[in-house]
Motif scaffolding. Structure first.
Motif, PDB file in Angstrom:
ATOM      1  N   ASP A 154       0.817  -1.212   0.000  1.00 13.88           N
ATOM      2  CA  ASP A 154       0.000   0.000   0.000  1.00 13.88           C
ATOM      3  C   ASP A 154       0.855   1.268   0.000  1.00 13.88           C
ATOM      4  OD1 ASP A 154      -2.346  -1.492   0.014  1.00 13.88           O
ATOM      5  OD2 ASP A 154      -2.404  -1.578   2.208  1.00 13.88           O
ATOM      6  N   LYS A 155       2.122   1.133   0.364  1.00 10.65           N
ATOM      7  CA  LYS A 155       3.020   2.286   0.398  1.00 10.65           C
ATOM      8  C   LYS A 155       4.078   2.229  -0.706  1.00 10.65           C
ATOM      9  CE  LYS A 155       2.573   2.949   5.404  1.00 10.65           C
ATOM     10  NZ  LYS A 155       3.296   3.036   6.702  1.00 10.65           N
ATOM     11  N   ALA A 156       3.978   1.237  -1.579  1.00  9.97           N
ATOM     12  CA  ALA A 156       5.040   0.995  -2.549  1.00  9.97           C
ATOM     13  C   ALA A 156       4.959   1.878  -3.785  1.00  9.97           C
ATOM     14  CB  ALA A 156       5.027  -0.472  -2.971  1.00  9.97           C
ATOM     15  N   GLY A 157       3.809   2.459  -4.051  1.00 11.65           N
ATOM     16  CA  GLY A 157       3.688   3.332  -5.215  1.00 11.65           C
ATOM     17  C   GLY A 157       4.028   2.608  -6.503  1.00 11.65           C
ATOM     18  N   ALA A 158       5.002   3.156  -7.268  1.00  9.86           N
ATOM     19  CA  ALA A 158       5.388   2.586  -8.551  1.00  9.86           C
ATOM     20  C   ALA A 158       6.051   1.225  -8.414  1.00  9.86           C
ATOM     21  CB  ALA A 158       6.334   3.544  -9.280  1.00  9.86           C
ATOM     22  N   PHE A 159       6.433   0.849  -7.199  1.00  9.11           N
ATOM     23  CA  PHE A 159       7.081  -0.437  -6.970  1.00  9.11           C
ATOM     24  C   PHE A 159       6.088  -1.525  -6.525  1.00  9.11           C
ATOM     25  CE2 PHE A 159      10.404   2.702  -6.552  1.00  9.11           C
ATOM     26  CZ  PHE A 159      11.507   2.116  -7.156  1.00  9.11           C
ATOM     27  N   ALA A 160       4.805  -1.239  -6.619  1.00 11.40           N
ATOM     28  CA  ALA A 160       3.793  -2.161  -6.089  1.00 11.40           C
ATOM     29  C   ALA A 160       3.875  -3.546  -6.717  1.00 11.40           C
ATOM     30  CB  ALA A 160       2.407  -1.571  -6.292  1.00 11.40           C
ATOM     31  N   ALA A 161       4.059  -3.618  -8.032  1.00 16.25           N
ATOM     32  CA  ALA A 161       4.109  -4.919  -8.693  1.00 16.25           C
ATOM     33  C   ALA A 161       5.303  -5.733  -8.206  1.00 16.25           C
ATOM     34  CB  ALA A 161       4.169  -4.739 -10.210  1.00 16.25           C
ATOM     35  N   GLN A 162       6.454  -5.084  -8.087  1.00 13.83           N
ATOM     36  CA  GLN A 162       7.641  -5.792  -7.607  1.00 13.83           C
ATOM     37  C   GLN A 162       7.479  -6.240  -6.159  1.00 13.83           C
ATOM     38  OE1 GLN A 162       9.987  -2.354  -8.976  1.00 13.83           O
ATOM     39  NE2 GLN A 162      11.450  -3.834  -9.793  1.00 13.83           N
ATOM     40  N   VAL A 163       6.859  -5.395  -5.355  1.00 12.80           N
ATOM     41  CA  VAL A 163       6.619  -5.748  -3.956  1.00 12.80           C
ATOM     42  C   VAL A 163       5.717  -6.969  -3.860  1.00 12.80           C
ATOM     43  CG1 VAL A 163       5.373  -5.010  -1.885  1.00 12.80           C
ATOM     44  CG2 VAL A 163       7.042  -3.491  -2.936  1.00 12.80           C
ATOM     45  N   ARG A 164       4.648  -6.978  -4.660  1.00 11.31           N
ATOM     46  CA  ARG A 164       3.726  -8.117  -4.642  1.00 11.31           C
ATOM     47  C   ARG A 164       4.431  -9.394  -5.085  1.00 11.31           C
ATOM     48  NH1 ARG A 164      -0.708  -7.610  -1.470  1.00 11.31           N
ATOM     49  NH2 ARG A 164      -1.876  -5.712  -1.928  1.00 11.31           N
ATOM     50  N   GLU A 165       5.275  -9.299  -6.095  1.00  9.32           N
ATOM     51  CA  GLU A 165       5.979 -10.486  -6.576  1.00  9.32           C
ATOM     52  C   GLU A 165       6.901 -11.059  -5.488  1.00  9.32           C
ATOM     53  OE1 GLU A 165       8.894 -12.025 -10.207  1.00  9.32           O
ATOM     54  OE2 GLU A 165       8.432  -9.879  -9.991  1.00  9.32           O
ATOM     55  N   ILE A 166       7.645 -10.192  -4.830  1.00 13.03           N
ATOM     56  CA  ILE A 166       8.563 -10.668  -3.791  1.00 13.03           C
ATOM     57  C   ILE A 166       7.780 -11.233  -2.613  1.00 13.03           C
ATOM     58  CG2 ILE A 166      10.384  -9.979  -2.179  1.00 13.03           C
ATOM     59  CD1 ILE A 166      11.222  -7.871  -4.239  1.00 13.03           C
ATOM     60  N   ARG A 167       6.664 -10.602  -2.273  1.00  6.51           N
ATOM     61  CA  ARG A 167       5.823 -11.150  -1.208  1.00  6.51           C
ATOM     62  C   ARG A 167       5.312 -12.541  -1.601  1.00  6.51           C
ATOM     63  NH1 ARG A 167       3.601  -8.103   2.833  1.00  6.51           N
ATOM     64  NH2 ARG A 167       1.704  -9.361   2.705  1.00  6.51           N
ATOM     65  N   GLY A 168       5.001 -12.717  -2.894  1.00  5.73           N
ATOM     66  CA  GLY A 168       4.590 -14.029  -3.364  1.00  5.73           C
ATOM     67  C   GLY A 168       5.707 -15.055  -3.209  1.00  5.73           C
ATOM     68  N   ASP A 169       6.936 -14.633  -3.527  1.00  7.31           N
ATOM     69  CA  ASP A 169       8.077 -15.534  -3.361  1.00  7.31           C
ATOM     70  C   ASP A 169       8.235 -15.954  -1.895  1.00  7.31           C
ATOM     71  OD1 ASP A 169       8.549 -15.181  -6.058  1.00  7.31           O
ATOM     72  OD2 ASP A 169      10.193 -13.752  -5.787  1.00  7.31           O
ATOM     73  N   ALA A 170       8.028 -15.000  -0.993  1.00  4.43           N
ATOM     74  CA  ALA A 170       8.138 -15.312   0.435  1.00  4.43           C
ATOM     75  C   ALA A 170       7.066 -16.308   0.857  1.00  4.43           C
ATOM     76  CB  ALA A 170       8.029 -14.031   1.263  1.00  4.43           C
ATOM     77  N   GLN A 171       5.873 -16.138   0.330  1.00  2.00           N
ATOM     78  CA  GLN A 171       4.785 -17.061   0.676  1.00  2.00           C
ATOM     79  C   GLN A 171       5.039 -18.465   0.111  1.00  2.00           C
ATOM     80  OE1 GLN A 171       2.748 -16.412   2.854  1.00  2.00           O
ATOM     81  NE2 GLN A 171       2.091 -14.275   2.833  1.00  2.00           N
ATOM     82  N   VAL A 172       5.621 -18.523  -1.078  1.00  2.00           N
ATOM     83  CA  VAL A 172       5.983 -19.823  -1.641  1.00  2.00           C
ATOM     84  C   VAL A 172       7.006 -20.507  -0.743  1.00  2.00           C
ATOM     85  CG1 VAL A 172       7.208 -20.963  -3.530  1.00  2.00           C
ATOM     86  CG2 VAL A 172       5.450 -19.271  -4.039  1.00  2.00           C
ATOM     87  N   ALA A 173       8.000 -19.735  -0.292  1.00  2.00           N
ATOM     88  CA  ALA A 173       9.040 -20.297   0.574  1.00  2.00           C
ATOM     89  C   ALA A 173       8.451 -20.800   1.889  1.00  2.00           C
ATOM     90  CB  ALA A 173      10.116 -19.247   0.843  1.00  2.00           C
ATOM     91  N   LYS A 174       7.362 -20.167   2.325  1.00  2.00           N
ATOM     92  CA  LYS A 174       6.701 -20.590   3.563  1.00  2.00           C
ATOM     93  C   LYS A 174       5.731 -21.754   3.333  1.00  2.00           C
ATOM     94  CE  LYS A 174       5.248 -17.741   6.602  1.00  2.00           C
ATOM     95  NZ  LYS A 174       4.505 -16.694   7.329  1.00  2.00           N
ATOM     96  N   GLY A 175       5.458 -22.060   2.062  1.00  2.00           N
ATOM     97  CA  GLY A 175       4.520 -23.134   1.747  1.00  2.00           C
ATOM     98  C   GLY A 175       3.081 -22.678   1.679  1.00  2.00           C
ATOM     99  N   ASN A 176       2.857 -21.371   1.662  1.00  2.00           N
ATOM    100  CA  ASN A 176       1.488 -20.836   1.606  1.00  2.00           C
ATOM    101  C   ASN A 176       1.104 -20.568   0.146  1.00  2.00           C
ATOM    102  OD1 ASN A 176       1.502 -20.853   4.403  1.00  2.00           O
ATOM    103  ND2 ASN A 176       2.111 -18.705   4.563  1.00  2.00           N
ATOM    104  N   THR A 177       0.675 -21.583  -0.555  1.00  2.00           N
ATOM    105  CA  THR A 177       0.405 -21.427  -1.983  1.00  2.00           C
ATOM    106  C   THR A 177      -0.786 -20.516  -2.261  1.00  2.00           C
ATOM    107  OG1 THR A 177      -0.900 -23.473  -1.926  1.00  2.00           O
ATOM    108  CG2 THR A 177       1.416 -23.658  -2.584  1.00  2.00           C
ATOM    109  N   ASP A 178      -1.801 -20.556  -1.405  1.00  2.00           N
ATOM    110  CA  ASP A 178      -2.963 -19.687  -1.623  1.00  2.00           C
ATOM    111  C   ASP A 178      -2.563 -18.215  -1.534  1.00  2.00           C
ATOM    112  OD1 ASP A 178      -4.575 -21.874  -1.968  1.00  2.00           O
ATOM    113  OD2 ASP A 178      -5.413 -21.853   0.065  1.00  2.00           O
ATOM    114  N   ALA A 179      -1.782 -17.882  -0.496  1.00  2.00           N
ATOM    115  CA  ALA A 179      -1.326 -16.505  -0.332  1.00  2.00           C
ATOM    116  C   ALA A 179      -0.396 -16.099  -1.469  1.00  2.00           C
ATOM    117  CB  ALA A 179      -0.618 -16.339   1.013  1.00  2.00           C
ATOM    118  N   ALA A 180       0.457 -17.029  -1.899  1.00  2.00           N
ATOM    119  CA  ALA A 180       1.377 -16.739  -3.004  1.00  2.00           C
ATOM    120  C   ALA A 180       0.592 -16.474  -4.283  1.00  2.00           C
ATOM    121  CB  ALA A 180       2.341 -17.899  -3.201  1.00  2.00           C
TER     122      ALA A 180
END
Length: 232
Positions: A154-180
């Motif tokens: 919500d604070k990433a502005g023009a970097f929102a897409a990159q932030v979402r992608e990295i957050r997805g990578d973190a969720q994959v690493a945690k095993g949370n496929t739905d969140a990813a």
């Protein structure tokens, strides 16, 4: 003629009286104006001189890094931090040395340098670049929750897409496929806005989305996921 002469004398006398009462304020204003002008010129000269000096130290730093002389590079960076901490050369030096550490697999040494950029950089975009790099390193280190808490879309502005992608990578690493899946879909949806100015590798991201059971054709109507753990 007499009336006009008297009127002029009255005006002259009024001017003399005004000057006797206000001369100190007038002169004080002139002195203050000259002092401000002198101070401004001195500040400009000093800023220019410091910028030249910082650039010279940064050049030494780059040379040492290219020669793989890490002790010399660290000394040059320490000089930048101590003497020119508000210079952009200092933040660029930290970024460059952090990259060197990452290339050498020294993540623990890279993270503090990037965190300093996040805290101290006056360039908001550079600070976000450093934030993204720290998050990726935290994922590499298995600190997935720290990476998630560092990235607020919500604070990433023009970097929102990159932030979402990295957050997805973190969720994959945690095993949370739905969140990813939700994060990757939101990343693709955010990247549709061409005015964002920050693009991502759509092909790679679509593959990531499909790997967690997502449908790339549905990303145009994707909704933003609720804040994950670590977000307010």
């Amino acid at each position: 003629m007499v009336d006009e002469y008297l009127t002029d004398r009255d005006q002259e006398e009024a001017l003399r009286n005004w000057w006797r009462e206000n001369w100190s304020w007038v002169l004080g204003g002139i002195v203050l104006g000259l002092a401000l002008l002198g101070g401004w010129q001195y500040w400009q000269h000093r800023t220019h001189t410091e910028a030249i000096a910082a650039a010279a130290v940064y050049k030494e730093f780059q040379g040492a890094l290219e020669r793989n002389e890490l002790d010399a590079a660290n000394r040059s960076l320490a000089t930048l931090v101590a003497d020119y901490d508000d210079s952009p050369y200092t933040q660029l030096g930290r970024m460059l040395l952090a990259k060197k550490h990452v290339d050498d697999g020294k993540y623990d040494e890279a993270v503090p340098l990037l965190q300093s950029v996040i805290k101290e950089s006056e360039d908001a975009e550079l600070a976000w670049v450093a934030r993204l790099r720290v998050a990726r390193l935290l994922i590499q280190q298995g600190k997935h929750d720290e990476a998630l808490s560092l990235l607020n879309p919500d604070k990433a502005g023009a970097f929102a897409a990159q932030v979402r992608e990295i957050r997805g990578d973190a969720q994959v690493a945690k095993g949370n496929t739905d969140a990813a899946r939700a994060e990757y879909a939101a990343a693709l949806a955010a990247n549709i806005d061409a005015t964002a100015g920050r693009t991502i590798d759509r092909t790679l991201l679509e593959m990531k989305l499909q790997d967690v059971g997502g449908d790339k054709a549905a990303t145009a109507s994707a909704t933003k996921p609720a804040p994950a753990e670590g977000q307010p």
